[in-house]
Design an enzyme around this catalytic site. Structure first.
Site, PDB file in Angstrom:
ATOM      1  N   SER A 102     -38.213 -45.355-103.237  1.00 31.28           N
ATOM      2  CA  SER A 102     -38.565 -45.560-104.658  1.00 31.28           C
ATOM      3  C   SER A 102     -40.032 -45.974-104.793  1.00 31.28           C
ATOM      4  CB  SER A 102     -37.649 -46.608-105.307  1.00 31.28           C
ATOM      5  OG  SER A 102     -37.952 -47.924-104.865  1.00 31.28           O
ATOM      6  N   TYR A 135     -35.092 -48.572-101.337  1.00 30.92           N
ATOM      7  CA  TYR A 135     -36.251 -49.323-101.841  1.00 30.92           C
ATOM      8  C   TYR A 135     -37.556 -48.635-101.442  1.00 30.92           C
ATOM      9  CZ  TYR A 135     -39.443 -53.320-102.483  1.00 30.92           C
ATOM     10  OH  TYR A 135     -40.481 -54.153-102.852  1.00 30.92           O
TER      11      TYR A 135
HETATM   12  N1  NAP Z   1     -41.691 -60.325-102.595  1.00 31.91           N
HETATM   13  C1  NAP Z   1     -42.253 -59.480-101.747  1.00 31.91           C
HETATM   14  O1  NAP Z   1     -42.434 -59.768-100.553  1.00 31.91           O
HETATM   15  C2  NAP Z   1     -42.705 -58.128-102.231  1.00 31.91           C
HETATM   16  C3  NAP Z   1     -43.362 -57.282-101.305  1.00 31.91           C
HETATM   17  C4  NAP Z   1     -43.803 -56.032-101.748  1.00 31.91           C
HETATM   18  C5  NAP Z   1     -43.613 -55.667-103.068  1.00 31.91           C
HETATM   19  N2  NAP Z   1     -42.950 -56.514-103.942  1.00 31.91           N
HETATM   20  C6  NAP Z   1     -42.805 -56.077-105.316  1.00 31.91           C
HETATM   21  O2  NAP Z   1     -43.213 -57.107-106.192  1.00 31.91           O
HETATM   22  C7  NAP Z   1     -42.575 -56.934-107.468  1.00 31.91           C
HETATM   23  C8  NAP Z   1     -41.999 -58.255-107.947  1.00 31.91           C
HETATM   24  O3  NAP Z   1     -40.915 -58.605-107.108  1.00 31.91           O
HETATM   25  P1  NAP Z   1     -40.640 -60.113-106.664  1.00 31.91           P
HETATM   26  O4  NAP Z   1     -40.902 -60.181-105.221  1.00 31.91           O
HETATM   27  O5  NAP Z   1     -41.326 -61.060-107.585  1.00 31.91           O
HETATM   28  O6  NAP Z   1     -39.042 -60.175-106.816  1.00 31.91           O
HETATM   29  P2  NAP Z   1     -38.102 -60.902-107.889  1.00 31.91           P
HETATM   30  O7  NAP Z   1     -38.399 -62.363-107.915  1.00 31.91           O
HETATM   31  O8  NAP Z   1     -36.730 -60.441-107.559  1.00 31.91           O
HETATM   32  O9  NAP Z   1     -38.569 -60.289-109.277  1.00 31.91           O
HETATM   33  C9  NAP Z   1     -38.175 -59.023-109.701  1.00 31.91           C
HETATM   34  C10 NAP Z   1     -38.204 -59.031-111.208  1.00 31.91           C
HETATM   35  O10 NAP Z   1     -37.876 -57.724-111.683  1.00 31.91           O
HETATM   36  C11 NAP Z   1     -36.906 -57.896-112.705  1.00 31.91           C
HETATM   37  N3  NAP Z   1     -36.106 -56.697-112.939  1.00 31.91           N
HETATM   38  C12 NAP Z   1     -35.235 -56.083-112.125  1.00 31.91           C
HETATM   39  N4  NAP Z   1     -34.691 -55.029-112.748  1.00 31.91           N
HETATM   40  C13 NAP Z   1     -35.228 -54.966-114.005  1.00 31.91           C
HETATM   41  C14 NAP Z   1     -35.080 -54.123-115.112  1.00 31.91           C
HETATM   42  N5  NAP Z   1     -34.210 -53.102-115.102  1.00 31.91           N
HETATM   43  N6  NAP Z   1     -35.820 -54.357-116.218  1.00 31.91           N
HETATM   44  C15 NAP Z   1     -36.681 -55.388-116.253  1.00 31.91           C
HETATM   45  N7  NAP Z   1     -36.840 -56.254-115.245  1.00 31.91           N
HETATM   46  C16 NAP Z   1     -36.131 -56.043-114.124  1.00 31.91           C
HETATM   47  C17 NAP Z   1     -36.061 -59.075-112.247  1.00 31.91           C
HETATM   48  O11 NAP Z   1     -35.280 -59.570-113.337  1.00 31.91           O
HETATM   49  P3  NAP Z   1     -33.895 -60.399-113.108  1.00 31.91           P
HETATM   50  O12 NAP Z   1     -34.298 -61.821-112.827  1.00 31.91           O
HETATM   51  O13 NAP Z   1     -33.193 -60.221-114.402  1.00 31.91           O
HETATM   52  O14 NAP Z   1     -33.191 -59.763-111.945  1.00 31.91           O
HETATM   53  C18 NAP Z   1     -37.185 -60.005-111.823  1.00 31.91           C
HETATM   54  O15 NAP Z   1     -37.754 -60.637-112.924  1.00 31.91           O
HETATM   55  C19 NAP Z   1     -41.538 -55.828-107.265  1.00 31.91           C
HETATM   56  O16 NAP Z   1     -42.058 -54.608-107.723  1.00 31.91           O
HETATM   57  C20 NAP Z   1     -41.378 -55.788-105.739  1.00 31.91           C
HETATM   58  O17 NAP Z   1     -40.915 -54.539-105.300  1.00 31.91           O
HETATM   59  C21 NAP Z   1     -42.504 -57.723-103.542  1.00 31.91           C
END
Ligand code: NAP
Length: 243
Positions: A169, A166
């Protein structure tokens, strides 16, 4: 003229909230999701709030989906003003510890396929449409776990958290941010990376302090910067982060 935005991975979490907050600014928002049922459900919830949101099926690791999204955007709107590269996966076995010596190649490849290659392929495909915008904005939702500055600083609270696939990436995504910003420096397009903070989502877990609504704010703010705003920057809530 109405602004058009696309948010990837927007059926839940930070992506869903990002769509909502952009649509509340009277922006037409395309809600990208790889799962059709989940995407339509999310679209329905936001439309019920009178927001101008349209679901598009977009698995960012699927080249055909990317081509279809590009063709749809060009045919319907002729341009794209805002691209929020939010979709990502976390496939390492745990957040804690350092799995660099053992992480399976499959985990690395599957993570990079989505978090890096999918994001780069989609962005390249949509650049012609973004160049048609009067002020294109590209926001890459990154993570401090991809920051060299953080991982070289033993006193940083994230120093012990080294999920390699992670984090690597997101480091690659940060490099893409800087190089693309440089490549587009003579245009009006601004390219920035954002850390949303530690947010209560599938990736962030329910231990996180921030709600998805709070976590979406940094990316939305960066999508709405004016011509004087930064390009090639990495930030959270307006504060610059170390690459
Ligand atoms: N949450 C945190 O603390 C945190 C911290 C730093 C950065 N981030 C970043 O914030 C962003 C959003 O993440 P989140 O925390 O909201 O997590 P999340 O709730 O798991 O959301 C991730 C989203 O990405 C989608 N996804 C995964 N693979 C995909 C693909 N091949 N094509 C299209 N959509 C895809 C997932 O779809 P499905 O539902 O189908 O799996 C989901 O809608 C990410 O870039 C993550 O790395 C999050």
């Amino acid at each position: 003229m109405t602004k058009i935005a696309l948010v990837t991975g927007a059926n839940k979490g930070i992506g869903f909230e990002t769509v909502k907050q952009l649509a509340e600014q009277n922006i037409k928002v395309l809600l990208g999701a790889r799962n059709e049922a989940e995407g339509k459900k999310a679209e329905e919830i936001l439309r019920a709030q009178s927001l101008d949101v349209t679901f598009i099926k977009l698995d960012i690791s699927n080249s055909q989906d990317i081509e279809d999204a590009k063709a749809f955007i060009i045919a319907e709107y002729g341009k794209l003003d805002i691209l929020i590269n939010n979709a990502a996966v976390f496939l390492d076995s745990a957040w804690f510890g350092n799995n660099t010596e053992t992480v399976p190649m499959k985990t690395l490849r599957d993570t990079f396929d989505i978090n890096y290659f999918g994001t780069v392929e989609l962005t390249q495909a949509l650049l012609p449409a973004i160049k048609k915008s009067e002020a294109g904005r590209i926001v890459n939702i990154s993570s401090v776990s991809g920051s060299f500055g953080v991982h070289l600083d033993e006193t940083h609270w994230l120093y012990a958290l080294k999920p390699y696939a992670y984090s690597a990436s997101k480091t690659a995504l940060n490099q893409f941010t800087v190089f693309l910003a440089n490549a587009l420096s003579e245009t009006k397009i601004k390219v920035n990376a954002v850390n949303p903070g530690w947010v209560q989502t599938s990736i962030g877990s329910d231990q996180a302090p921030l709600t998805p609504e709070e976590g979406a704010k940094s990316g939305v703010a960066m999508a709405l910067i004016d011509d004087n705003g930064p390009t090639g920057a990495f930030s959270q809530s307006g504060s610059i982060l170390p690459w």
